[in-house]
Design an enzyme around this catalytic site. Sequence first.
Site, PDB file in Angstrom:
ATOM      1  N   GLU A   1      -6.098  -8.166 -56.867  1.00 43.45           N
ATOM      2  CA  GLU A   1      -4.940  -7.522 -56.347  1.00 43.45           C
ATOM      3  C   GLU A   1      -5.396  -6.795 -55.110  1.00 43.45           C
ATOM      4  OE1 GLU A   1      -3.392  -4.442 -59.115  1.00 43.45           O
ATOM      5  OE2 GLU A   1      -1.542  -4.500 -58.377  1.00 43.45           O
TER       6      GLU A   1
ATOM      7  N   LYS B   1       0.509  13.778 -67.182  1.00 38.04           N
ATOM      8  CA  LYS B   1      -0.641  13.944 -66.487  1.00 38.04           C
ATOM      9  C   LYS B   1      -0.316  13.053 -65.106  1.00 38.04           C
ATOM     10  CE  LYS B   1      -4.371  11.977 -65.569  1.00 38.04           C
ATOM     11  NZ  LYS B   1      -4.616  12.008 -63.974  1.00 38.04           N
TER      12      LYS B   1
ATOM     13  N   GLU C   1       2.740  -0.301 -67.681  1.00 38.09           N
ATOM     14  CA  GLU C   1       3.385  -0.887 -66.368  1.00 38.09           C
ATOM     15  C   GLU C   1       1.817  -1.090 -65.379  1.00 38.09           C
ATOM     16  OE1 GLU C   1       3.770  -1.554 -62.876  1.00 38.09           O
ATOM     17  OE2 GLU C   1       4.968   0.037 -62.509  1.00 38.09           O
TER      18      GLU C   1
ATOM     19  N   CYS D   1       2.360  -2.166 -56.923  1.00 35.08           N
ATOM     20  CA  CYS D   1       2.109  -2.994 -57.929  1.00 35.08           C
ATOM     21  C   CYS D   1       3.045  -4.364 -57.637  1.00 35.08           C
ATOM     22  CB  CYS D   1       2.497  -2.497 -59.524  1.00 35.08           C
ATOM     23  SG  CYS D   1       1.516  -1.056 -59.628  1.00 35.08           S
TER      24      CYS D   1
HETATM   25  C1  SIN Z   1       4.805   0.447 -58.712  1.00 33.85           C
HETATM   26  O1  SIN Z   1       4.083   0.301 -57.772  1.00 33.85           O
HETATM   27  O2  SIN Z   1       3.986   0.590 -59.705  1.00 33.85           O
HETATM   28  C2  SIN Z   1       6.214   0.698 -58.497  1.00 33.85           C
HETATM   29  C3  SIN Z   1       6.875   0.097 -57.259  1.00 33.85           C
HETATM   30  C4  SIN Z   1       8.387   0.107 -57.401  1.00 33.85           C
HETATM   31  O3  SIN Z   1       8.826   1.083 -58.371  1.00 33.85           O
HETATM   32  O4  SIN Z   1       8.921  -0.404 -56.577  1.00 33.85           O
END
Ligand code: SIN
Length: 476
Positions: A378, A173, A249, A283
């Site tokens: 964040e 999804k 993740e 992230c």
């Molecule tokens: C992400 O922001 O989760 C992935 C970033 C990346 O793969 O470099």
Amino acid sequence: MQHIHNKSLLSFMVPNEKQGIAVTNPATGEMIGYAPISSEQSILDGIERASIAQKEWSAMPAKSRAALLHKWYQLLLENKQDLARLMTLEQGKPLAEAQGEVVYGASFIEWFAEEAKRTYGETIPAPSADKRLVTIKQPVGVACAITPWNFPIAMITRKAGPALAAGCSFVVKPSESTPLSAFAVAELAYQAGIPRDVLQVVLGESSRQVGGIFTSHPLIRKVSFTGSTQVGSILMQQSAHDVKRTSMELGGNAPFIVFDDADIDEAVAGAMASKFRNAGQTCVCANRFYVHSKVYDEFVAKFDAAVQQLKVGNGLEEGVTIGPVVSESAKQNIQALIDGAVEQGAEPVSELKALDGLFMQPVILKNVTHDMAIVSQEIFGPVAPIIRFETDEELIEMANDTIYGLASYFYSQNIHRVWKIAEALEYGMVGINEGLISTEVAPFGGVKQSGIGREGAKQGIDEYMDVKYLCFGGNK
Ligand code: SIN
């Protein structure tokens, strides 16, 4: 959609809101098209079909699965321009970054096509003469994934590649904000010969509804998620009832550290790459900067000079390097963090300009202190808060003072310090004199509340396989 040349990429689209979800361009607010929504019953039926198809898929020789994945990889590259344009239209990132993401996303399919052939077991020296001990690896079964809007292709291929290579079927999804790229890459997989029941893209009424179906369905044996720690934790709890495997993740709060022995120009180049990729919405983005007081002013001045070169705008326009942020609420949250820091004494290095729509001016904040909310939360936007530090000990304590543990970065030319700091940082990934660390060949993932499991690399395929131990007795 006149700029997409290969119209087969859009064959999934539906004509109106009765059958689909409207997708808009975050740079202009214009409606782009409708992605199909599945009813609850059709998602359930799809999972049943995925379970049946998985038996045949996993029975194929790994070499044959690898050949289909290679074909998919080739088609992704051949359609790079169209896929990138579609991504910029629905996600907003600059076209050059979108092209980079198509290549990055495709690299996981190529890598796992190769890894499919290397899912080796072991022979184990037996404790008694009459036995022979062996392990084999087998696919977990039907795997599902929920993927985010910030990397509409790469976060799918980083999960689909290992799942399919391992012999799992895979139901994903995508984000409701960026489903067009997801359906388009699946279309290319079908053109490559991957069966439709083995790889499915579904949108339901809401993320919560589809997450509930995935985590409660007895045929789903693996749940993979990229997104916030809060949602990841809920999915893990929901997956616990029948002990599904999970890979998570999740959020990050990456420190970017500049020691007094660093090459400052290199540190600035790394800071630009790490902080402003995808308008600060990754992230692994540098979230907070710690700069030694001896080089603080030099770093801030050079970093600001580089930031002034960034061009904010519609990602389809020539020269644009920063696109819009994802939503009005994201913009408000980022602005609230800036305002809170400024109220507490942080200083914008250049004038703060308010921009229209979902655009935000990139900004550096100096004189930030470690106790501010902008340091512990964040940011997910184009803001770089910079904190001054004096000693390595104080620095390590501040860098590790977070619930997160995804990426971290530091710049130093002293080999002894490099080893000491690399080992002391409580993170799954450390960039040393480097601001861009993501690649299909290295294990991506976090510690602490940044998640569990690894994606990419040789480790990535193990997330979709069970180890089975075979004990052969009666050896005379
Ligand atoms: C992400 O922001 O989760 C992935 C970033 C990346 O793969 O470099």
